[in-house]
Design a protein around this motif. Structure first.
Motif, PDB file in Angstrom:
ATOM      1  N   VAL A  41       0.824  -1.207   0.000  1.00  0.00           N
ATOM      2  CA  VAL A  41       0.000   0.000   0.000  1.00  0.00           C
ATOM      3  C   VAL A  41       0.860   1.259   0.000  1.00  0.00           C
ATOM      4  O   VAL A  41       0.476   2.267  -0.603  1.00  0.00           O
ATOM      5  CB  VAL A  41      -1.045   0.008   1.147  1.00  0.00           C
ATOM      6  N   LEU A  42       2.020   1.198   0.631  1.00  0.00           N
ATOM      7  CA  LEU A  42       2.932   2.347   0.565  1.00  0.00           C
ATOM      8  C   LEU A  42       3.396   2.564  -0.873  1.00  0.00           C
ATOM      9  O   LEU A  42       3.471   3.701  -1.344  1.00  0.00           O
ATOM     10  CB  LEU A  42       4.123   2.132   1.498  1.00  0.00           C
ATOM     11  N   HIS A  43       3.676   1.481  -1.567  1.00  0.00           N
ATOM     12  CA  HIS A  43       4.059   1.568  -2.976  1.00  0.00           C
ATOM     13  C   HIS A  43       2.939   2.203  -3.790  1.00  0.00           C
ATOM     14  O   HIS A  43       3.167   3.096  -4.603  1.00  0.00           O
ATOM     15  CB  HIS A  43       4.391   0.172  -3.514  1.00  0.00           C
ATOM     16  N   MET A  44       1.707   1.768  -3.569  1.00  0.00           N
ATOM     17  CA  MET A  44       0.583   2.304  -4.329  1.00  0.00           C
ATOM     18  C   MET A  44       0.346   3.786  -4.040  1.00  0.00           C
ATOM     19  O   MET A  44      -0.197   4.496  -4.876  1.00  0.00           O
ATOM     20  CB  MET A  44      -0.690   1.505  -4.039  1.00  0.00           C
ATOM     21  N   GLN A  45       0.813   4.247  -2.889  1.00  0.00           N
ATOM     22  CA  GLN A  45       0.692   5.666  -2.538  1.00  0.00           C
ATOM     23  C   GLN A  45       1.913   6.464  -2.993  1.00  0.00           C
ATOM     24  O   GLN A  45       1.998   7.660  -2.737  1.00  0.00           O
ATOM     25  CB  GLN A  45       0.502   5.824  -1.027  1.00  0.00           C
ATOM     26  N   GLY A  46       2.871   5.781  -3.636  1.00  0.00           N
ATOM     27  CA  GLY A  46       4.051   6.464  -4.155  1.00  0.00           C
ATOM     28  C   GLY A  46       5.174   6.634  -3.158  1.00  0.00           C
ATOM     29  O   GLY A  46       6.152   7.321  -3.447  1.00  0.00           O
ATOM     30  N   ASN A  47       5.073   6.028  -2.003  1.00  0.00           N
ATOM     31  CA  ASN A  47       6.110   6.149  -0.969  1.00  0.00           C
ATOM     32  C   ASN A  47       7.064   4.960  -1.109  1.00  0.00           C
ATOM     33  O   ASN A  47       7.020   4.007  -0.331  1.00  0.00           O
ATOM     34  CB  ASN A  47       5.469   6.199   0.416  1.00  0.00           C
ATOM     35  N   LEU A  48       7.926   5.024  -2.111  1.00  0.00           N
ATOM     36  CA  LEU A  48       8.754   3.880  -2.478  1.00  0.00           C
ATOM     37  C   LEU A  48       9.806   3.532  -1.434  1.00  0.00           C
ATOM     38  O   LEU A  48      10.066   2.353  -1.192  1.00  0.00           O
ATOM     39  CB  LEU A  48       9.405   4.127  -3.842  1.00  0.00           C
ATOM     40  N   ASP A  49      10.411   4.533  -0.807  1.00  0.00           N
ATOM     41  CA  ASP A  49      11.425   4.244   0.224  1.00  0.00           C
ATOM     42  C   ASP A  49      10.810   3.518   1.412  1.00  0.00           C
ATOM     43  O   ASP A  49      11.369   2.535   1.916  1.00  0.00           O
ATOM     44  CB  ASP A  49      12.122   5.525   0.686  1.00  0.00           C
ATOM     45  N   ALA A  50       9.654   3.976   1.852  1.00  0.00           N
ATOM     46  CA  ALA A  50       8.983   3.318   2.977  1.00  0.00           C
ATOM     47  C   ALA A  50       8.502   1.927   2.573  1.00  0.00           C
ATOM     48  O   ALA A  50       8.537   0.990   3.376  1.00  0.00           O
ATOM     49  CB  ALA A  50       7.827   4.165   3.482  1.00  0.00           C
ATOM     50  N   ALA A  51       8.066   1.777   1.324  1.00  0.00           N
ATOM     51  CA  ALA A  51       7.641   0.458   0.833  1.00  0.00           C
ATOM     52  C   ALA A  51       8.805  -0.522   0.893  1.00  0.00           C
ATOM     53  O   ALA A  51       8.655  -1.658   1.366  1.00  0.00           O
ATOM     54  CB  ALA A  51       7.103   0.567  -0.591  1.00  0.00           C
ATOM     55  N   LEU A  52       9.954  -0.096   0.435  1.00  0.00           N
ATOM     56  CA  LEU A  52      11.131  -0.961   0.450  1.00  0.00           C
ATOM     57  C   LEU A  52      11.503  -1.333   1.885  1.00  0.00           C
ATOM     58  O   LEU A  52      11.824  -2.494   2.171  1.00  0.00           O
ATOM     59  CB  LEU A  52      12.312  -0.278  -0.252  1.00  0.00           C
ATOM     60  N   ALA A  53      11.419  -0.381   2.809  1.00  0.00           N
ATOM     61  CA  ALA A  53      11.727  -0.673   4.217  1.00  0.00           C
ATOM     62  C   ALA A  53      10.748  -1.711   4.780  1.00  0.00           C
ATOM     63  O   ALA A  53      11.147  -2.613   5.519  1.00  0.00           O
ATOM     64  CB  ALA A  53      11.682   0.608   5.046  1.00  0.00           C
ATOM     65  N   ALA A  54       9.474  -1.608   4.414  1.00  0.00           N
ATOM     66  CA  ALA A  54       8.478  -2.571   4.892  1.00  0.00           C
ATOM     67  C   ALA A  54       8.755  -3.953   4.310  1.00  0.00           C
ATOM     68  O   ALA A  54       8.651  -4.963   5.016  1.00  0.00           O
ATOM     69  CB  ALA A  54       7.073  -2.106   4.527  1.00  0.00           C
ATOM     70  N   TYR A  55       9.119  -4.024   3.020  1.00  0.00           N
ATOM     71  CA  TYR A  55       9.460  -5.323   2.414  1.00  0.00           C
ATOM     72  C   TYR A  55      10.694  -5.926   3.089  1.00  0.00           C
ATOM     73  O   TYR A  55      10.740  -7.127   3.333  1.00  0.00           O
ATOM     74  CB  TYR A  55       9.708  -5.183   0.919  1.00  0.00           C
ATOM     75  N   GLY A  65       8.727 -18.461   3.206  1.00  0.00           N
ATOM     76  CA  GLY A  65       7.275 -18.419   3.182  1.00  0.00           C
ATOM     77  C   GLY A  65       6.694 -17.875   1.896  1.00  0.00           C
ATOM     78  O   GLY A  65       7.306 -17.909   0.852  1.00  0.00           O
ATOM     79  N   GLY A  66       5.504 -17.343   1.963  1.00  0.00           N
ATOM     80  CA  GLY A  66       4.860 -16.762   0.800  1.00  0.00           C
ATOM     81  C   GLY A  66       5.133 -15.288   0.648  1.00  0.00           C
ATOM     82  O   GLY A  66       4.754 -14.686  -0.337  1.00  0.00           O
ATOM     83  N   ILE A  67       5.792 -14.704   1.632  1.00  0.00           N
ATOM     84  CA  ILE A  67       6.004 -13.256   1.636  1.00  0.00           C
ATOM     85  C   ILE A  67       6.739 -12.785   0.390  1.00  0.00           C
ATOM     86  O   ILE A  67       6.307 -11.869  -0.278  1.00  0.00           O
ATOM     87  CB  ILE A  67       6.804 -12.824   2.877  1.00  0.00           C
ATOM     88  N   VAL A  68       7.859 -13.398   0.100  1.00  0.00           N
ATOM     89  CA  VAL A  68       8.719 -12.850  -0.937  1.00  0.00           C
ATOM     90  C   VAL A  68       8.099 -12.938  -2.315  1.00  0.00           C
ATOM     91  O   VAL A  68       8.420 -12.147  -3.185  1.00  0.00           O
ATOM     92  CB  VAL A  68      10.113 -13.506  -0.929  1.00  0.00           C
ATOM     93  N   ALA A  69       7.190 -13.856  -2.521  1.00  0.00           N
ATOM     94  CA  ALA A  69       6.610 -14.005  -3.851  1.00  0.00           C
ATOM     95  C   ALA A  69       5.881 -12.737  -4.282  1.00  0.00           C
ATOM     96  O   ALA A  69       6.031 -12.280  -5.406  1.00  0.00           O
ATOM     97  CB  ALA A  69       5.674 -15.198  -3.887  1.00  0.00           C
ATOM     98  N   GLY A  70       5.094 -12.150  -3.366  1.00  0.00           N
ATOM     99  CA  GLY A  70       4.382 -10.931  -3.710  1.00  0.00           C
ATOM    100  C   GLY A  70       5.319  -9.755  -3.919  1.00  0.00           C
ATOM    101  O   GLY A  70       5.205  -9.020  -4.896  1.00  0.00           O
ATOM    102  N   ALA A  71       6.263  -9.583  -3.030  1.00  0.00           N
ATOM    103  CA  ALA A  71       7.196  -8.470  -3.146  1.00  0.00           C
ATOM    104  C   ALA A  71       8.095  -8.638  -4.358  1.00  0.00           C
ATOM    105  O   ALA A  71       8.491  -7.659  -4.981  1.00  0.00           O
ATOM    106  CB  ALA A  71       8.035  -8.349  -1.884  1.00  0.00           C
ATOM    107  N   ALA A  72       8.382  -9.873  -4.728  1.00  0.00           N
ATOM    108  CA  ALA A  72       9.263 -10.122  -5.871  1.00  0.00           C
ATOM    109  C   ALA A  72       8.681  -9.576  -7.156  1.00  0.00           C
ATOM    110  O   ALA A  72       9.414  -9.180  -8.056  1.00  0.00           O
ATOM    111  CB  ALA A  72       9.522 -11.617  -6.020  1.00  0.00           C
ATOM    112  N   GLY A  73       7.366  -9.515  -7.230  1.00  0.00           N
ATOM    113  CA  GLY A  73       6.732  -8.983  -8.428  1.00  0.00           C
ATOM    114  C   GLY A  73       7.116  -7.544  -8.711  1.00  0.00           C
ATOM    115  O   GLY A  73       7.046  -7.086  -9.854  1.00  0.00           O
TER     116      GLY A  73
END
Length: 109
Positions: A41-55, A65-73
């Motif tokens: 959701v941070l990515h969708m709001q354009g906050n790329l640095d915070a998105a990367l920190a959350a990933y 687990g299944g976590i990395v599959a979504g972020a890998a996209g």
């Protein structure tokens, strides 16, 4: 709060989803999926640095687990700046993962 975040996210209400994921994380700091979805959701709001920190936090909390599959996209997601896609890819490499050309995530040997 996590489920509410998912519902808000699916509805495209990213600010509400962010707030719900942050509440879920406050209540359960080890909730890797909440961090992963917060990144989305941070990515969708354009906050790329915070998105990367959350990933990164999601990867720290859950090895594969299944976590990395979504972020890998994100690595192949063309609307993102190339520099950000590269940083996401580097995050996977630093976590002991690597990206293959199809965008799949594999364990490093």
């Amino acid at each position: 709060h996590y489920v509410a975040g998912r519902l808000w996210q699916v509805a495209g209400r990213f600010a509400e989803a962010e707030a719900s994921y942050r509440r879920a994380i406050a209540l359960q700091p080890g909730h890797a999926r909440a961090y992963n979805n917060l990144g989305g959701v941070l990515h969708m709001q354009g906050n790329l640095d915070a998105a990367l920190a959350a990933y990164r936090k999601a990867l720290d909390l859950e090895e594969m687990g299944g976590i990395v599959a979504g972020a890998a996209g994100l690595v192949g997601y063309n609307p993102l700046p190339a520099s950000f896609r590269s940083r996401v890819s580097n995050t996977f490499t630093e976590a002991g993962l690597f990206m293959v050309s199809s965008g799949a995530v594999s364990v490093s040997p």
